[in-house]
Design an enzyme around this catalytic site. Structure first.
Site, PDB file in Angstrom:
ATOM      1  N   ARG A 126       0.850  -1.194   0.000  1.00 35.79           N
ATOM      2  CA  ARG A 126       0.000   0.000   0.000  1.00 35.79           C
ATOM      3  C   ARG A 126       0.886   1.243   0.000  1.00 35.79           C
ATOM      4  NH1 ARG A 126      -1.400   1.623   4.601  1.00 35.79           N
ATOM      5  NH2 ARG A 126      -2.225  -0.353   5.376  1.00 35.79           N
ATOM      6  N   TYR A 162     -16.772  16.827 -15.146  1.00 36.81           N
ATOM      7  CA  TYR A 162     -17.026  15.383 -15.219  1.00 36.81           C
ATOM      8  C   TYR A 162     -18.057  15.015 -14.135  1.00 36.81           C
ATOM      9  CZ  TYR A 162     -16.243  10.377 -14.929  1.00 36.81           C
ATOM     10  OH  TYR A 162     -16.428   9.021 -14.900  1.00 36.81           O
ATOM     11  N   ASP A 211      -7.533  19.149 -13.903  1.00 34.88           N
ATOM     12  CA  ASP A 211      -7.835  17.819 -14.435  1.00 34.88           C
ATOM     13  C   ASP A 211      -7.409  17.831 -15.900  1.00 34.88           C
ATOM     14  OD1 ASP A 211      -9.015  15.575 -15.610  1.00 34.88           O
ATOM     15  OD2 ASP A 211     -10.798  15.648 -14.334  1.00 34.88           O
ATOM     16  N   LYS A 258      -8.133   6.829 -19.135  1.00 35.33           N
ATOM     17  CA  LYS A 258      -8.452   7.362 -20.466  1.00 35.33           C
ATOM     18  C   LYS A 258      -7.213   7.346 -21.366  1.00 35.33           C
ATOM     19  CE  LYS A 258     -12.263   7.922 -18.195  1.00 35.33           C
ATOM     20  NZ  LYS A 258     -12.636   9.177 -17.542  1.00 35.33           N
TER      21      LYS A 258
HETATM   22  C1  LIG Z   1     -13.178   9.589 -16.281  1.00 32.12           C
HETATM   23  C2  LIG Z   1     -12.859  10.925 -15.755  1.00 32.12           C
HETATM   24  C3  LIG Z   1     -12.665  11.138 -14.391  1.00 32.12           C
HETATM   25  C4  LIG Z   1     -12.818  10.021 -13.365  1.00 32.12           C
HETATM   26  O1  LIG Z   1     -11.853   9.051 -13.515  1.00 32.12           O
HETATM   27  P1  LIG Z   1     -12.079   7.475 -13.163  1.00 32.12           P
HETATM   28  O2  LIG Z   1     -10.788   6.862 -13.585  1.00 32.12           O
HETATM   29  O3  LIG Z   1     -13.259   7.032 -13.945  1.00 32.12           O
HETATM   30  O4  LIG Z   1     -12.316   7.411 -11.698  1.00 32.12           O
HETATM   31  C5  LIG Z   1     -12.358  12.417 -13.975  1.00 32.12           C
HETATM   32  N1  LIG Z   1     -12.244  13.446 -14.849  1.00 32.12           N
HETATM   33  C6  LIG Z   1     -12.429  13.269 -16.165  1.00 32.12           C
HETATM   34  C7  LIG Z   1     -12.298  14.433 -17.083  1.00 32.12           C
HETATM   35  C8  LIG Z   1     -12.749  12.016 -16.668  1.00 32.12           C
HETATM   36  O5  LIG Z   1     -12.958  11.854 -17.974  1.00 32.12           O
END
Ligand SMILES: *Cc1c(COP(=O)(O)O)cnc(C)c1O
Length: 378
Positions: A46, A98, A170, A195
């Site tokens: 962890r 998001y 983000d 992503k």
């Molecule tokens: C998918 C996404 C998230 C969340 O991420 P997860 O890996 O699904 O927890 C946050 N911000 C954006 C812009 C996203 O596309």
């Protein structure tokens, strides 16, 4: 080292045991000690794992940060950032967000006494009127999901610095191939590595990257204390994904442009949201802070008919109807009923997420096949 080299070599060393070029998947929870406390830097997975550490160094390298942290999901990474705060603190966030981030902020953290302001940031000066003595964090998504609004990171960071507030960006949609927020003054970069960084729709993971040692230490503390880490196998997969990030992104951008231009010329299409268009409201800022415009494209149909949008996404054959984005394969989504279903209708419509809005994650297939597919479905 240039970006295209960093994706492959940044922060990486050949494994000391046998010189393996890729780091082994250290599938272990614990590490042998010769005497209590006598270990080789690893005690429990962890806290540290060599495969995860290799990935965290890659994260730091590609975002021009000093420290990277890997989490079990993008939301787990955001969760760790908000845990830097105390009850009574305030956060100013983009309103076109998001859906899962909005849900985390409002349904989990509001009850612990953290206050969130969701505001339009198309004009960065709008942020200043929401700053109080309790403001501790500005949360920015750019390009935004799914409306492709562009927020001026540099202008936002000068406001954040003026009031001594942290700025987190983000960077999931742009990736460091297109935009490096730390260089523009942000304190924290966050990714859903699920992503583009992973890039193959086979793993869920989150990342944070910072450039300040004491901020990194506070986040490592939370990462270990809250425990939302990712496993070694997933770390390996994302590390492998990052090695082709630059060539995938190049093709995502080329295909995204061709698809956006095709849709803009289609008589049934009302609006196409893509920051590369000269008439995009923040095209100038996009051009300044991004190296290209990415593979995400949203559009609405004339008449704004809910059922028509559903028919289109159901009729696509090369595009897969699915949540998520950023993989090699093209995906289509209907935000109003899918990713943004957790945002109240009145709230989502204020930001442009209307019933006919369709969001495309344009993949790296043959672009002629993608356009042909959209043509038959529309
Ligand atoms: C998918 C996404 C998230 C969340 O991420 P997860 O890996 O699904 O927890 C946050 N911000 C954006 C812009 C996203 O596309």
């Amino acid at each position: 080292m240039k970006f295209n080299t960093k994706t492959i070599h940044g922060g990486q060393e050949h494994d000391p045991a046998y010189g393996s070029v890729m780091p082994p998947i250290y599938q272990t929870s614990t590490y042998a000690q010769t005497t209590p406390g006598g270990h080789k830097g690893y005690e429990y997975s962890r806290t540290h794992n060599p495969t995860r550490n290799a990935l965290e160094k890659s994260f730091a390298s590609i975002e021009n940060g000093s420290h990277g942290l890997a989490f079990g999901s993008g939301l787990a990474a955001i969760d760790a950032v908000i845990k830097l705060l105390q009850p009574g603190d305030e956060v100013i966030s983009t309103n076109d967000l998001y859906g899962g981030t909005y849900r985390l902020f409002t349904s989990i953290f509001e009850k612990f006494g953290i206050k969130f302001h969701f505001i339009g940031m198309n004009n960065a000066s709008n942020i200043e009127s929401y700053i109080t003595k309790n403001t501790k964090l500005i949360w920015v998504e750019t390009p935004t999901n799914p409306m492709m609004n562009i927020i001026d990171i540099k202008a936002t960071s000068s406001i954040a610095k003026k009031y001594n507030v942290l700025l987190a960006v983000d960077n999931t949609f742009a990736t460091p191939y297109l935009q490096r927020p730390l260089d523009l003054g942000a304190d924290i970069v966050m990714h859903s590595a699920t992503k583009y960084l992973g890039g193959h729709s086979d793993v869920v993971m989150g990342a944070l990257i910072v450039k300040d040692k004491s901020l990194a230490e506070r986040l490592y503390y939370i990462q270990n204390a809250s425990g939302a880490v990712c496993g070694p196998q997933d770390s390996f997969l994302v590390l492998r994904g990052i090695k082709t990030l630059h060539i995938r992104m190049q093709r995502h951008c080329e295909n995204g442009k061709a698809v956006a231009e095709y849709l803009a010329s289609h008589p049934k299409i009302e609006k196409v949201y893509w920051p590369g268009f000269k008439n995009h409201p923040n095209h100038k800022i996009a051009k300044e802070q991004m190296d290209d415009f990415g593979g995400m494209v949203s559009f609405t149909t004339k008449g704004n008919n809910y059922q028509e949008a559903i028919n289109i996404v159901e009729n696509l054959k090369v595009f897969t109807l699915a949540e998520s984005l950023g993989g090699v394969e093209s995906l289509a989504g209907h935000p109003a009923s899918m990713t943004h279903a957790s945002i109240p209708k009145a709230e989502r419509e204020k930001t442009g997420v209307v019933d006919s809005l369709i969001r495309l994650s344009v993949g790296i297939e043959d672009v002629g096949d993608l356009i042909e597919d959209l043509k038959q479905a529309i």
